[in-house]
Design a protein around this motif. Sequence first.
Motif, PDB file in Angstrom:
ATOM      1  N   ASN A 110      14.528  39.592  15.454  1.00  0.00           N
ATOM      2  CA  ASN A 110      15.740  40.068  16.118  1.00  0.00           C
ATOM      3  C   ASN A 110      16.875  39.113  15.787  1.00  0.00           C
ATOM      4  OD1 ASN A 110      17.765  40.688  17.933  1.00  0.00           O
ATOM      5  ND2 ASN A 110      16.298  41.370  19.478  1.00  0.00           N
ATOM      6  N   CYS A 111      17.938  39.647  15.184  1.00  0.00           N
ATOM      7  CA  CYS A 111      18.924  38.699  14.655  1.00  0.00           C
ATOM      8  C   CYS A 111      19.774  38.070  15.745  1.00  0.00           C
ATOM      9  CB  CYS A 111      19.768  39.315  13.552  1.00  0.00           C
ATOM     10  SG  CYS A 111      20.975  40.482  14.080  1.00  0.00           S
ATOM     11  N   ILE A 112      19.696  38.565  16.982  1.00  0.00           N
ATOM     12  CA  ILE A 112      20.420  37.872  18.054  1.00  0.00           C
ATOM     13  C   ILE A 112      19.889  36.456  18.193  1.00  0.00           C
ATOM     14  CG2 ILE A 112      20.908  37.832  20.520  1.00  0.00           C
ATOM     15  CD1 ILE A 112      20.453  40.821  20.548  1.00  0.00           C
ATOM     16  N   ILE A 113      18.563  36.325  18.109  1.00  0.00           N
ATOM     17  CA  ILE A 113      17.956  35.024  18.404  1.00  0.00           C
ATOM     18  C   ILE A 113      18.292  34.020  17.314  1.00  0.00           C
ATOM     19  CG2 ILE A 113      15.782  33.850  18.802  1.00  0.00           C
ATOM     20  CD1 ILE A 113      14.756  36.327  20.094  1.00  0.00           C
ATOM     21  N   LEU A 114      18.051  34.398  16.061  1.00  0.00           N
ATOM     22  CA  LEU A 114      18.371  33.469  14.983  1.00  0.00           C
ATOM     23  C   LEU A 114      19.885  33.254  14.895  1.00  0.00           C
ATOM     24  CD1 LEU A 114      16.719  31.899  12.938  1.00  0.00           C
ATOM     25  CD2 LEU A 114      17.399  33.544  11.236  1.00  0.00           C
ATOM     26  N   GLY A 115      20.629  34.316  15.171  1.00  0.00           N
ATOM     27  CA  GLY A 115      22.083  34.194  15.163  1.00  0.00           C
ATOM     28  C   GLY A 115      22.570  33.175  16.183  1.00  0.00           C
ATOM     29  N   ARG A 116      22.015  33.200  17.380  1.00  0.00           N
ATOM     30  CA  ARG A 116      22.409  32.241  18.414  1.00  0.00           C
ATOM     31  C   ARG A 116      21.973  30.829  18.046  1.00  0.00           C
ATOM     32  NH1 ARG A 116      26.687  33.563  19.918  1.00  0.00           N
ATOM     33  NH2 ARG A 116      26.832  31.990  21.539  1.00  0.00           N
ATOM     34  N   ALA A 117      20.757  30.732  17.478  1.00  0.00           N
ATOM     35  CA  ALA A 117      20.280  29.413  17.080  1.00  0.00           C
ATOM     36  C   ALA A 117      21.242  28.794  16.082  1.00  0.00           C
ATOM     37  CB  ALA A 117      18.877  29.527  16.476  1.00  0.00           C
ATOM     38  N   GLU A 118      21.641  29.614  15.114  1.00  0.00           N
ATOM     39  CA  GLU A 118      22.510  29.139  14.054  1.00  0.00           C
ATOM     40  C   GLU A 118      23.931  28.887  14.557  1.00  0.00           C
ATOM     41  OE1 GLU A 118      21.658  28.683  10.949  1.00  0.00           O
ATOM     42  OE2 GLU A 118      23.422  28.967   9.696  1.00  0.00           O
ATOM     43  N   ALA A 119      24.446  29.832  15.342  1.00  0.00           N
ATOM     44  CA  ALA A 119      25.855  29.752  15.706  1.00  0.00           C
ATOM     45  C   ALA A 119      26.104  28.833  16.894  1.00  0.00           C
ATOM     46  CB  ALA A 119      26.388  31.147  16.021  1.00  0.00           C
ATOM     47  N   TYR A 120      25.140  28.693  17.799  1.00  0.00           N
ATOM     48  CA  TYR A 120      25.436  27.908  18.993  1.00  0.00           C
ATOM     49  C   TYR A 120      24.480  26.741  19.214  1.00  0.00           C
ATOM     50  CZ  TYR A 120      27.357  26.841  23.532  1.00  0.00           C
ATOM     51  OH  TYR A 120      27.957  26.196  24.555  1.00  0.00           O
ATOM     52  N   ALA A 121      23.168  27.057  19.312  1.00  0.00           N
ATOM     53  CA  ALA A 121      22.224  26.022  19.746  1.00  0.00           C
ATOM     54  C   ALA A 121      22.151  24.848  18.776  1.00  0.00           C
ATOM     55  CB  ALA A 121      20.838  26.624  19.930  1.00  0.00           C
ATOM     56  N   SER A 122      22.359  25.115  17.471  1.00  0.00           N
ATOM     57  CA  SER A 122      22.219  24.013  16.524  1.00  0.00           C
ATOM     58  C   SER A 122      23.435  23.096  16.530  1.00  0.00           C
ATOM     59  CB  SER A 122      21.981  24.568  15.116  1.00  0.00           C
ATOM     60  OG  SER A 122      23.078  25.341  14.720  1.00  0.00           O
ATOM     61  N   GLU A 222      23.142  34.625   7.788  1.00  0.00           N
ATOM     62  CA  GLU A 222      23.692  33.916   6.641  1.00  0.00           C
ATOM     63  C   GLU A 222      24.738  34.756   5.926  1.00  0.00           C
ATOM     64  OE1 GLU A 222      20.385  33.048   4.209  1.00  0.00           O
ATOM     65  OE2 GLU A 222      19.855  31.253   5.324  1.00  0.00           O
ATOM     66  N   LYS A 223      24.496  36.051   5.932  1.00  0.00           N
ATOM     67  CA  LYS A 223      25.370  36.926   5.167  1.00  0.00           C
ATOM     68  C   LYS A 223      26.622  37.300   5.923  1.00  0.00           C
ATOM     69  CE  LYS A 223      22.726  37.334   1.674  1.00  0.00           C
ATOM     70  NZ  LYS A 223      21.382  37.140   2.154  1.00  0.00           N
ATOM     71  N   GLY A 224      26.744  36.878   7.153  1.00  0.00           N
ATOM     72  CA  GLY A 224      28.005  37.170   7.806  1.00  0.00           C
ATOM     73  C   GLY A 224      27.903  37.770   9.184  1.00  0.00           C
ATOM     74  N   CYS A 225      26.741  37.642   9.839  1.00  0.00           N
ATOM     75  CA  CYS A 225      26.714  38.110  11.212  1.00  0.00           C
ATOM     76  C   CYS A 225      27.200  37.032  12.157  1.00  0.00           C
ATOM     77  CB  CYS A 225      25.310  38.520  11.629  1.00  0.00           C
ATOM     78  SG  CYS A 225      25.079  40.275  11.611  1.00  0.00           S
ATOM     79  N   SER A 226      26.883  35.781  11.843  1.00  0.00           N
ATOM     80  CA  SER A 226      27.186  34.766  12.849  1.00  0.00           C
ATOM     81  C   SER A 226      28.683  34.572  13.001  1.00  0.00           C
ATOM     82  CB  SER A 226      26.482  33.454  12.524  1.00  0.00           C
ATOM     83  OG  SER A 226      26.851  32.996  11.268  1.00  0.00           O
ATOM     84  N   HIS A 227      29.466  35.006  11.980  1.00  0.00           N
ATOM     85  CA  HIS A 227      30.915  34.919  12.173  1.00  0.00           C
ATOM     86  C   HIS A 227      31.353  35.855  13.278  1.00  0.00           C
ATOM     87  CE1 HIS A 227      32.251  38.805  10.533  1.00  0.00           C
ATOM     88  NE2 HIS A 227      31.155  38.718   9.818  1.00  0.00           N
TER      89      HIS A 227
END
Lengths: 239, 192
Positions: A110-122, A222-227
């Motif tokens: 689920n890209c919400i989880i990896l997206g949050r990890a990448e965009a916020y938690a890290s 990586e391709k542009g969701c986290s923006h």
Amino acid sequence: MDNSNSMERLYNGLVKENPTFVLMLGMCPTLAVTTSAMNGLGMGLTTMVVLALSNMIISLLRNIIPDKVRIPAFIVVIASFVTMVELLLEGFIPALYDALGLYIPLIVVNCIILGRAEAYASKNPVIPSLFDGIGMGLGFSFALTCIGAVRELIGAGEIFGLHIMPDSYVPCAIFIMAPGAFFVLAALTAVQNKIRINGERKGKDMSKIQSGCSEDCMNCNEKGCSHRFYGEGKESGQK
Amino acid sequence: MIKDLLIILISSSLVNNVVLSQFLGLCPFLGVSKKTNTAAGMGVAVIFVITLASAVSGLVYKFILERFDVTYLQTIVFILVIAALVQFVEMFLKKFMPPLYQALGVYLPLITTNCAVLGIALTNVQKKYGILTGIVNGFATAAGFTVAIVILAGIREKMEYNDIPESFRGMPIVLVTAGLMAIAFCGFSGLL
């Protein structure tokens, strides 16, 4: 950590950046398990637990994980929590486990989880990351419950198993089948489009509202969701 | 044996279509379906990756996870194996089969961890399929994906010139189309 920041994270996840209604992320489980309000809520809460815990651990490890291998490292953390949650559900809430089936292990992608990890938690300390996970998870649960309730109401005349519609109502069973999921989501994205178009006419910045993940459920970070997560993801695009 | 495989082939590709009834691989389905030839390219890449991934994950499950009695690690192991496999395939094709790489290369990174790939590896385990059955199931599912995405792309190409209400432009109308296709695919359920 001050209280207002935590509250702000919760508000952010529930309303401002609601993962389903605003960002349209994690569509596969959204469509698949929302045959009833109960299943939607169950899936939402399961995802919330994984999201909050993995956010917390990733935030704790953010200075230890080397930048080059961060994605595999995040995936291992997330997959471990998903496995734990899966085993717990199988042991303690077997009814929900059976209803959600394959979609529990698929929480990993689920890209919400990896997206949050990448965009916020890290990038942020532990407590805000935890609350960020809870906020996003609550927003996701809220959205799934709403979609589930609509489908259940139209498709079976019930909400949470309670009979609501009058007896003369003939349930439109297609709404709890696969095509109904597409139609409900189509209506939702149409409403979203409408809001965006109206907002743009008034000159507001509506670039965050987007319909649909473009390429991949997971790689999109990586391709542009986290923006799409307000501002936070901008710097993460550069390696 | 052949009959069982044939049933799996039909049920996985048409009756339980991976996108239209199980909602796996929805993002490439909606995202890469603007043109028929890119959709077909994506479809072929998905067939290639999923068939390979179900073979490898089947082998890993049987000879490593079951052998050492650590089957509860399947989710973690599968996702890492699949991600590594796709990377490897990409490098291999680039080096040894440049024409194939040029045809599929663009799509490979997009499906690294497409939920359909992991979904099929897990389904194969859940349904206790053997390795050969698993490969057939993977191939059939991916073929179903290809059929669906090519049809959707064809419809979207035609739809381009239609006058669609403003708020339905873009994603909503595509979803309505997908819903209608899902109804059509419901018709296959009488096949088995």
